[in-house]
Write a protein that holds these residues in place. Structure first.
Motif, PDB file in Angstrom:
ATOM      1  N   GLU A   1       0.830  -1.204   0.000  1.00  0.00           N
ATOM      2  CA  GLU A   1       0.000   0.000   0.000  1.00  0.00           C
ATOM      3  C   GLU A   1       0.863   1.253   0.000  1.00  0.00           C
ATOM      4  O   GLU A   1       1.964   1.258   0.544  1.00  0.00           O
ATOM      5  N   ARG A   2       0.309   2.318  -0.608  1.00  0.00           N
ATOM      6  CA  ARG A   2       0.948   3.632  -0.571  1.00  0.00           C
ATOM      7  C   ARG A   2      -0.139   4.684  -0.423  1.00  0.00           C
ATOM      8  O   ARG A   2      -1.180   4.620  -1.091  1.00  0.00           O
ATOM      9  N   TYR A   3       0.130   5.629   0.454  1.00  0.00           N
ATOM     10  CA  TYR A   3      -0.750   6.778   0.673  1.00  0.00           C
ATOM     11  C   TYR A   3       0.067   8.033   0.451  1.00  0.00           C
ATOM     12  O   TYR A   3       1.262   8.065   0.764  1.00  0.00           O
ATOM     13  N   VAL A   4      -0.547   9.062  -0.098  1.00  0.00           N
ATOM     14  CA  VAL A   4       0.197  10.260  -0.479  1.00  0.00           C
ATOM     15  C   VAL A   4       0.808  10.981   0.713  1.00  0.00           C
ATOM     16  O   VAL A   4       1.825  11.654   0.575  1.00  0.00           O
ATOM     17  N   ASP A   5       0.217  10.836   1.893  1.00  0.00           N
ATOM     18  CA  ASP A   5       0.769  11.449   3.098  1.00  0.00           C
ATOM     19  C   ASP A   5       0.121  10.838   4.332  1.00  0.00           C
ATOM     20  O   ASP A   5      -0.773   9.980   4.224  1.00  0.00           O
ATOM     21  N   ALA A   6       0.575  11.279   5.494  1.00  0.00           N
ATOM     22  CA  ALA A   6       0.068  10.725   6.749  1.00  0.00           C
ATOM     23  C   ALA A   6      -1.418  11.005   6.941  1.00  0.00           C
ATOM     24  O   ALA A   6      -2.140  10.174   7.500  1.00  0.00           O
ATOM     25  N   ASP A   7      -1.886  12.162   6.483  1.00  0.00           N
ATOM     26  CA  ASP A   7      -3.312  12.466   6.603  1.00  0.00           C
ATOM     27  C   ASP A   7      -4.158  11.476   5.803  1.00  0.00           C
ATOM     28  O   ASP A   7      -5.207  11.029   6.264  1.00  0.00           O
ATOM     29  N   ALA A   8      -3.695  11.127   4.606  1.00  0.00           N
ATOM     30  CA  ALA A   8      -4.422  10.151   3.779  1.00  0.00           C
ATOM     31  C   ALA A   8      -4.437   8.780   4.447  1.00  0.00           C
ATOM     32  O   ALA A   8      -5.454   8.082   4.418  1.00  0.00           O
ATOM     33  N   PHE A   9      -3.325   8.413   5.075  1.00  0.00           N
ATOM     34  CA  PHE A   9      -3.271   7.128   5.771  1.00  0.00           C
ATOM     35  C   PHE A   9      -4.198   7.127   6.977  1.00  0.00           C
ATOM     36  O   PHE A   9      -4.922   6.157   7.216  1.00  0.00           O
ATOM     37  N   GLU A  10      -4.219   8.209   7.730  1.00  0.00           N
ATOM     38  CA  GLU A  10      -5.125   8.313   8.880  1.00  0.00           C
ATOM     39  C   GLU A  10      -6.582   8.258   8.429  1.00  0.00           C
ATOM     40  O   GLU A  10      -7.421   7.625   9.084  1.00  0.00           O
ATOM     41  N   ALA A  11      -6.900   8.917   7.308  1.00  0.00           N
ATOM     42  CA  ALA A  11      -8.262   8.866   6.772  1.00  0.00           C
ATOM     43  C   ALA A  11      -8.626   7.434   6.391  1.00  0.00           C
ATOM     44  O   ALA A  11      -9.754   6.983   6.618  1.00  0.00           O
ATOM     45  N   HIS A  12      -7.661   6.704   5.818  1.00  0.00           N
ATOM     46  CA  HIS A  12      -7.885   5.300   5.471  1.00  0.00           C
ATOM     47  C   HIS A  12      -8.200   4.479   6.727  1.00  0.00           C
ATOM     48  O   HIS A  12      -9.156   3.697   6.750  1.00  0.00           O
ATOM     49  N   LEU A  13      -7.401   4.683   7.770  1.00  0.00           N
ATOM     50  CA  LEU A  13      -7.608   3.915   9.001  1.00  0.00           C
ATOM     51  C   LEU A  13      -8.950   4.220   9.657  1.00  0.00           C
ATOM     52  O   LEU A  13      -9.557   3.342  10.265  1.00  0.00           O
ATOM     53  N   SER A  14      -9.416   5.456   9.524  1.00  0.00           N
ATOM     54  CA  SER A  14     -10.677   5.842  10.166  1.00  0.00           C
ATOM     55  C   SER A  14     -11.897   5.596   9.287  1.00  0.00           C
ATOM     56  O   SER A  14     -13.030   5.757   9.739  1.00  0.00           O
ATOM     57  N   ASN A  15     -11.690   5.150   8.053  1.00  0.00           N
ATOM     58  CA  ASN A  15     -12.807   4.824   7.164  1.00  0.00           C
ATOM     59  C   ASN A  15     -13.565   3.639   7.765  1.00  0.00           C
ATOM     60  O   ASN A  15     -12.968   2.600   8.068  1.00  0.00           O
ATOM     61  N   PRO A  16     -14.879   3.752   7.952  1.00  0.00           N
ATOM     62  CA  PRO A  16     -15.653   2.634   8.513  1.00  0.00           C
ATOM     63  C   PRO A  16     -15.484   1.323   7.740  1.00  0.00           C
ATOM     64  O   PRO A  16     -15.583   0.247   8.320  1.00  0.00           O
ATOM     65  N   ALA A  17     -15.199   1.412   6.442  1.00  0.00           N
ATOM     66  CA  ALA A  17     -14.998   0.202   5.635  1.00  0.00           C
ATOM     67  C   ALA A  17     -13.806  -0.605   6.144  1.00  0.00           C
ATOM     68  O   ALA A  17     -13.787  -1.836   6.021  1.00  0.00           O
ATOM     69  N   ASN A  18     -12.833   0.065   6.727  1.00  0.00           N
ATOM     70  CA  ASN A  18     -11.658  -0.614   7.279  1.00  0.00           C
ATOM     71  C   ASN A  18     -12.069  -1.531   8.437  1.00  0.00           C
ATOM     72  O   ASN A  18     -11.666  -2.692   8.496  1.00  0.00           O
ATOM     73  N   ALA A  19     -12.874  -1.016   9.343  1.00  0.00           N
ATOM     74  CA  ALA A  19     -13.331  -1.819  10.484  1.00  0.00           C
ATOM     75  C   ALA A  19     -14.215  -2.978  10.024  1.00  0.00           C
ATOM     76  O   ALA A  19     -14.110  -4.094  10.548  1.00  0.00           O
ATOM     77  N   VAL A  20     -15.061  -2.724   9.038  1.00  0.00           N
ATOM     78  CA  VAL A  20     -15.936  -3.776   8.512  1.00  0.00           C
ATOM     79  C   VAL A  20     -15.096  -4.895   7.899  1.00  0.00           C
ATOM     80  O   VAL A  20     -15.312  -6.087   8.179  1.00  0.00           O
TER      81      VAL A  20
END
Length: 97
Positions: free
Chosen positions: A55-74
């Motif tokens: 995986e690659r994210y453009v920056d730490a904010d994008a990675f944090e947004a990915h982690l907090s996406n409800p789809a991640n928990a599902v």
């Protein structure tokens, strides 16, 4: 901010590989559509049977947004059910030089 690169390794018993890989491939479509995701590639390690995700994210904010996406928990809940509680381990990568 620097980009975030990582490898996720998910140990998978052979008998549940079809179900686990179907979940991962479906989830990959969601992740690739996230703003700030630059790479999500899923592989099967022929040596140990694990699923590997690069995986690659453009920056730490994008990675944090990915982690907090409800789809991640599902996804993680469904995967844990298929793997009888198992999940992934992450290797956070830093470019050399």
């Amino acid at each position: 901010m620097p980009q975030i690169d990582l490898i996720a390794t998910i140990p998978v018993p052979p008998d549940v590989l079809p179900a686990a890989s179907a979940l991962l491939l479906e989830y990959g479509e969601v992740v690739r559509a996230e703003p700030g995701n630059a790479r999500f590639e899923a592989y099967h390690d022929q040596g140990n049977g694990a699923m590997i995700v690069v995986e690659r994210y453009v920056d730490a904010d994008a990675f944090e947004a990915h982690l907090s996406n409800p789809a991640n928990a599902v996804f993680n809940a469904k995967l844990a059910q298929v793997l009888d509680g198992g999940g992934s381990s992450l290797q956070m990568l830093t470019p050399l030089g």
